[in-house]
Write an enzyme that holds these catalytic residues in place. Structure first.
Site, PDB file in Angstrom:
ATOM      1  N   GLY A  29      77.418   7.194  -6.812  1.00  0.00           N
ATOM      2  CA  GLY A  29      76.683   6.904  -8.036  1.00  0.00           C
ATOM      3  C   GLY A  29      77.520   6.211  -9.096  1.00  0.00           C
ATOM      4  N   SER A  30      76.961   6.218 -10.353  1.00  0.00           N
ATOM      5  CA  SER A  30      77.541   5.384 -11.421  1.00  0.00           C
ATOM      6  C   SER A  30      77.624   3.950 -10.893  1.00  0.00           C
ATOM      7  CB  SER A  30      78.929   5.862 -11.829  1.00  0.00           C
ATOM      8  OG  SER A  30      78.827   6.735 -12.885  1.00  0.00           O
ATOM      9  N   LEU A  31      76.505   3.490 -10.433  1.00  0.00           N
ATOM     10  CA  LEU A  31      76.470   2.223  -9.697  1.00  0.00           C
ATOM     11  C   LEU A  31      76.964   1.053 -10.546  1.00  0.00           C
ATOM     12  CD1 LEU A  31      73.082   2.523  -7.752  1.00  0.00           C
ATOM     13  CD2 LEU A  31      75.373   3.281  -7.074  1.00  0.00           C
ATOM     14  N   HIS A  35      78.961  -1.743  -5.918  1.00  0.00           N
ATOM     15  CA  HIS A  35      77.847  -1.164  -5.158  1.00  0.00           C
ATOM     16  C   HIS A  35      76.723  -2.195  -4.981  1.00  0.00           C
ATOM     17  CE1 HIS A  35      79.443   2.591  -7.317  1.00  0.00           C
ATOM     18  NE2 HIS A  35      79.715   2.806  -6.045  1.00  0.00           N
ATOM     19  N   LYS A 147      87.473  -2.310  -0.925  1.00  0.00           N
ATOM     20  CA  LYS A 147      88.309  -1.736  -1.984  1.00  0.00           C
ATOM     21  C   LYS A 147      88.901  -0.421  -1.470  1.00  0.00           C
ATOM     22  CE  LYS A 147      88.258   0.400  -6.406  1.00  0.00           C
ATOM     23  NZ  LYS A 147      88.046   1.798  -5.970  1.00  0.00           N
ATOM     24  N   GLN A 151      89.341   3.938   3.951  1.00  0.00           N
ATOM     25  CA  GLN A 151      88.067   4.599   4.253  1.00  0.00           C
ATOM     26  C   GLN A 151      87.308   3.822   5.334  1.00  0.00           C
ATOM     27  OE1 GLN A 151      85.413   6.593   1.239  1.00  0.00           O
ATOM     28  NE2 GLN A 151      84.422   4.617   1.270  1.00  0.00           N
ATOM     29  N   VAL A 174      84.698  -6.414  -5.163  1.00  0.00           N
ATOM     30  CA  VAL A 174      84.183  -7.119  -6.345  1.00  0.00           C
ATOM     31  C   VAL A 174      85.090  -6.776  -7.529  1.00  0.00           C
ATOM     32  CG1 VAL A 174      82.215  -7.336  -7.908  1.00  0.00           C
ATOM     33  CG2 VAL A 174      81.838  -7.046  -5.457  1.00  0.00           C
ATOM     34  N   SER A 183      85.220  -0.270 -10.567  1.00  0.00           N
ATOM     35  CA  SER A 183      85.201   1.107 -10.064  1.00  0.00           C
ATOM     36  C   SER A 183      84.477   2.001 -11.062  1.00  0.00           C
ATOM     37  CB  SER A 183      86.646   1.603  -9.879  1.00  0.00           C
ATOM     38  OG  SER A 183      86.662   3.015  -9.746  1.00  0.00           O
ATOM     39  N   ARG A 185      85.311   4.836 -11.805  1.00  0.00           N
ATOM     40  CA  ARG A 185      86.344   5.554 -12.562  1.00  0.00           C
ATOM     41  C   ARG A 185      86.895   4.732 -13.732  1.00  0.00           C
ATOM     42  NH1 ARG A 185      87.734   7.860  -7.183  1.00  0.00           N
ATOM     43  NH2 ARG A 185      87.684  10.121  -7.406  1.00  0.00           N
TER      44      ARG A 185
END
Ligand code: AMP
Length: 292
Positions: A29-31, A35, A147, A151, A174, A183, A185
């Site tokens: 989330g916090s798109l 994303h 990024k 992962q 991006v 990000s 964050r």
């Protein structure tokens, strides 16, 4: 667009779509623009796009930022709707982990370096939730960002090892105008830290230039990265590593496809970034990942 919060309701909804290809974009989330690029890619190649929004407690260490991780669900729904997402799957922690789990995924290889080394158990948590999402959504394709390159490697390995019937699409990072990787964050950086954060990207570009100029000694290049970050930021360097990609093996002298990666801890936020390049032949030749 539908927002669905229960596994049972999502399964029921997707039963009607058995003839259609499903693209899954797992997020916390916090798109943001990163994303969005994954969602756009998923839209291009699939009939139905499912975006999961779940801040997964299993992948956060005890001293990490689970509690302060940015959450912006109303905005997320709005963005998803605008981008033409078909289903937002936003389960609660209780819905995803209704009991203490009897089983979890344990990643055996590929986590001895980079974030795996500094965040013990992180990729076990990531793999566990991603496997659950794959089983719940049964996507034809799933989209991940480079990024978080480690992962991508970990998930691709899980898909191979467990014969999971899903294609993994790895999407380019991006960036903001100044080069900082977008990000969720980033919103937790102070103003001063935001100013300095760009040096994480600049550091990778500087080292890439050194490789282009012919330097092949990993130790020298990693030291150059550390020195660059020390002199330009107040952040604490977590790691500066150059490894083969996607195997994530150390080489004393660089050759082949490599990842130049760094992690920098600011007061409340730990930032990561990387660049993947191809080192060819005796003389230096470096191209961007997408040119390989
Ligand atoms: P997150 O919500 O941070 O867990 O990220 C969800 C997905 O978006 C992951 O596959 C990330 O790698 C990807 N992602 C995050 N930031 C970016 C970015 N700046 N560019 C491309 N993909 C990203």
């Amino acid at each position: 667009m539908k927002t669905i919060t229960s596994v049972a309701a999502l399964r029921e909804e997707l039963l009607n779509e058995w003839e259609h290809s499903i693209g899954l974009v797992p997020t916390m989330g916090s798109l943001h623009a990163g994303h969005f690029s994954l969602i756009k890619e998923a839209k291009k190649n699939n009939d139905i796009v499912v975006v999961s929004i779940f801040v997964n407690p299993l992948q956060f260490g005890p001293d990490e930022d689970y509690d302060t991780y940015p959450r912006a669900f109303m905005m997320d729904e709005q963005y998803a709707e605008e981008l033409g997402v078909d289903i937002v799957f936003a389960p609660t922690v209780q819905e995803m982990y209704p009991r203490t789990m009897y089983n979890k995924v344990h990643v055996e290889k590929g986590t001895q370096a980079l974030c795996g080394k500094s965040r013990p158990g992180h990729f076990d948590g990531v793999s566990t939730v991603v496997l659950k999402l794959f089983n719940i959504v049964e996507p034809k394709r799933a989209y991940f960002g480079l990024k978080d390159a480690q992962q991508v490697a970990v998930i691709e390995n899980m898909v191979i090892d467990f014969n999971l019937p899903v294609e993994i699409a790895a999407c380019e990072t991006v960036r903001e105008k100044d080069g900082l990787a977008v990000s969720s964050r980033n919103s937790n950086l102070t103003r001063q830290e935001r100013g300095q954060a760009v040096y994480l990207h600049d550091c990778l570009q500087e080292v890439k230039k050194s490789v282009e100029a012919g330097e092949r000694d990993t130790a020298i290049l990693e030291e150059e990265m550390r020195a660059f970050l020390h002199s330009n930021t107040d952040g604490v360097v977590d790691y500066c590593e150059i490894l083969t990609f996607p195997e994530l093996k150390h080489q004393s002298l660089l050759s082949g496809k490599i990842i130049i990666a760094a992690a920098l801890q600011f007061s409340k936020v730990r930032l990561i970034d990387n660049v993947i390049v191809h080192v060819k032949g005796e003389k230096s030749y470096v191209s961007n990942n997408d040119e390989i």
